[in-house]
Design a protein around this motif. Structure first.
Motif, mmCIF file in Angstrom:
data_model
loop_
_atom_site.group_PDB
_atom_site.id
_atom_site.type_symbol
_atom_site.label_atom_id
_atom_site.label_comp_id
_atom_site.label_asym_id
_atom_site.label_seq_id
_atom_site.Cartn_x
_atom_site.Cartn_y
_atom_site.Cartn_z
ATOM 1 N N LEU A 5 0.822 -1.200 0.000
ATOM 2 C CA LEU A 5 0.000 0.000 0.000
ATOM 3 C C LEU A 5 0.856 1.251 0.000
ATOM 4 O O LEU A 5 1.844 1.329 0.735
ATOM 5 C CB LEU A 5 -0.877 0.037 1.261
ATOM 6 N N ASP A 6 0.467 2.222 -0.798
ATOM 7 C CA ASP A 6 0.972 3.568 -0.613
ATOM 8 C C ASP A 6 0.327 4.065 0.686
ATOM 9 O O ASP A 6 -0.688 3.524 1.127
ATOM 10 C CB ASP A 6 0.562 4.447 -1.801
ATOM 11 N N ALA A 46 2.362 -4.561 3.456
ATOM 12 C CA ALA A 46 3.536 -3.700 3.537
ATOM 13 C C ALA A 46 3.150 -2.333 2.988
ATOM 14 O O ALA A 46 2.173 -2.189 2.248
ATOM 15 C CB ALA A 46 4.690 -4.285 2.731
ATOM 16 N N ILE A 47 3.932 -1.342 3.364
ATOM 17 C CA ILE A 47 3.703 0.029 2.903
ATOM 18 C C ILE A 47 4.952 0.510 2.183
ATOM 19 O O ILE A 47 6.072 0.277 2.647
ATOM 20 C CB ILE A 47 3.362 0.954 4.084
ATOM 21 N N ALA A 48 4.751 1.192 1.056
ATOM 22 C CA ALA A 48 5.824 1.830 0.298
ATOM 23 C C ALA A 48 5.427 3.287 0.118
ATOM 24 O O ALA A 48 4.456 3.584 -0.573
ATOM 25 C CB ALA A 48 6.011 1.151 -1.056
ATOM 26 N N THR A 49 6.163 4.199 0.753
ATOM 27 C CA THR A 49 5.745 5.595 0.757
ATOM 28 C C THR A 49 6.906 6.552 0.522
ATOM 29 O O THR A 49 7.969 6.425 1.130
ATOM 30 C CB THR A 49 5.017 5.930 2.086
ATOM 31 N N GLU A 76 -3.348 -2.544 14.718
ATOM 32 C CA GLU A 76 -3.309 -3.624 15.709
ATOM 33 C C GLU A 76 -4.575 -3.629 16.560
ATOM 34 O O GLU A 76 -5.124 -4.696 16.859
ATOM 35 C CB GLU A 76 -2.064 -3.510 16.574
ATOM 36 N N ALA A 77 -5.070 -2.456 16.938
ATOM 37 C CA ALA A 77 -6.304 -2.371 17.728
ATOM 38 C C ALA A 77 -7.501 -2.925 16.958
ATOM 39 O O ALA A 77 -8.454 -3.429 17.551
ATOM 40 C CB ALA A 77 -6.572 -0.931 18.156
ATOM 41 N N ALA A 78 -7.430 -2.851 15.620
ATOM 42 C CA ALA A 78 -8.511 -3.374 14.775
ATOM 43 C C ALA A 78 -8.315 -4.858 14.446
ATOM 44 O O ALA A 78 -9.139 -5.450 13.763
ATOM 45 C CB ALA A 78 -8.609 -2.557 13.487
ATOM 46 N N GLY A 79 -7.194 -5.444 14.911
ATOM 47 C CA GLY A 79 -6.954 -6.860 14.696
ATOM 48 C C GLY A 79 -6.027 -7.188 13.551
ATOM 49 O O GLY A 79 -5.943 -8.337 13.125
ATOM 50 N N GLY A 80 -5.292 -6.194 13.036
ATOM 51 C CA GLY A 80 -4.394 -6.427 11.909
ATOM 52 C C GLY A 80 -2.948 -6.157 12.250
ATOM 53 O O GLY A 80 -2.597 -5.920 13.409
ATOM 54 N N CYS A 81 -2.106 -6.171 11.222
ATOM 55 C CA CYS A 81 -0.671 -5.970 11.413
ATOM 56 C C CYS A 81 -0.059 -5.423 10.125
ATOM 57 O O CYS A 81 -0.317 -5.957 9.044
ATOM 58 C CB CYS A 81 -0.018 -7.304 11.773
ATOM 59 N N ILE A 82 0.743 -4.385 10.264
ATOM 60 C CA ILE A 82 1.550 -3.907 9.146
ATOM 61 C C ILE A 82 2.869 -4.668 9.253
ATOM 62 O O ILE A 82 3.590 -4.537 10.238
ATOM 63 C CB ILE A 82 1.821 -2.381 9.226
ATOM 64 N N ARG A 110 10.571 -6.680 -1.105
ATOM 65 C CA ARG A 110 10.864 -8.029 -1.622
ATOM 66 C C ARG A 110 11.951 -8.681 -0.772
ATOM 67 O O ARG A 110 11.827 -9.835 -0.350
ATOM 68 C CB ARG A 110 11.290 -7.962 -3.089
ATOM 69 N N SER A 111 13.010 -7.933 -0.483
ATOM 70 C CA SER A 111 14.122 -8.453 0.317
ATOM 71 C C SER A 111 13.669 -8.779 1.741
ATOM 72 O O SER A 111 14.034 -9.822 2.294
ATOM 73 C CB SER A 111 15.257 -7.424 0.331
ATOM 74 N N HIS A 112 12.870 -7.905 2.332
ATOM 75 C CA HIS A 112 12.386 -8.135 3.701
ATOM 76 C C HIS A 112 11.639 -9.464 3.812
ATOM 77 O O HIS A 112 11.794 -10.189 4.799
ATOM 78 C CB HIS A 112 11.472 -6.985 4.147
ATOM 79 N N PHE A 113 10.842 -9.780 2.825
ATOM 80 C CA PHE A 113 10.053 -11.011 2.844
ATOM 81 C C PHE A 113 10.797 -12.206 2.229
ATOM 82 O O PHE A 113 10.216 -13.283 2.102
ATOM 83 C CB PHE A 113 8.714 -10.793 2.122
#
Length: 185
Positions: A5-6, A46-49, A76-82, A110-113
């Protein structure tokens, strides 16, 4: 599936002005829940900004970290994770390789994952730079009409991205609805 996501205009409200503090950072209604729903369905996010406000002296990395911590707490409060945030702190005139539409941020992701490619990933953005970076990086480009998206959409017909099939949704929540219902995917 990996969803990239941007940030500005996709997750948070953006009117073209720099967001310089966590207090100025406000999510688009439904976006935090959309990220959490993607995560709950088993997708990695993931975010790319681009954040040239750092190079311009509008804010520093501590303030950017505070914005991202706010985002992560809300998700995280909504039940997710970046899972990962990649950002370009450079000025457009710096000629770095990470500023979108170049693919350096996507390469960091890509490298992170530990992926060999981003084939099968989706890049969601509100600007042509996001779409071009995503397509060049091997992702399926998705445009949302929030942020700069309506303006971007107006110009896509006249100047399409060669070879790219860009799908368009009103916002991140609408994209998430479509993806999770397998509509068109």
């Amino acid at each position: 599936m990996l969803i990239i996501l941007d940030r500005d205009g996709v997750i948070n409200e953006y009117d073209g002005n720099y967001i310089c503090s966590a207090d100025e950072w406000h999510p688009i209604p439904g976006s935090i829940d959309a990220v959490a729903r993607l995560c709950s369905a088993g997708h990695r996010v993931a975010i790319a900004t681009n954040q040239s406000g750092i190079a311009r002296g509008y804010y520093d990395t501590d303030e950017l970290d505070a914005m991202h911590e706010k985002l992560e707490r809300m998700v995280e409060a909504a039940g997710g994770c970046i899972d990962f945030i990649a950002y370009c702190p450079h000025h457009p005139d710096d000629h770095c390789d990470c500023r979108k539409p170049l693919t350096g941020l996507l390469e960091q992701i890509r490298s992170h994952f530990h992926l060999t490619s981003l084939q099968g990933a989706i890049m969601v953005g509100d600007s042509r730079k996001d779409l071009e970076a995503g397509f060049a990086g091997g992702c399926q480009p998705v445009l949302v009409r929030s942020g700069n998206g309506k303006e971007t959409e107006r110009h896509l017909d006249a100047r399409p991205i060669p070879g790219a099939r860009v799908t368009i949704y009103d916002n991140l929540s609408a994209f998430t609805d479509a993806l999770l219902s397998a509509e068109g995917w």
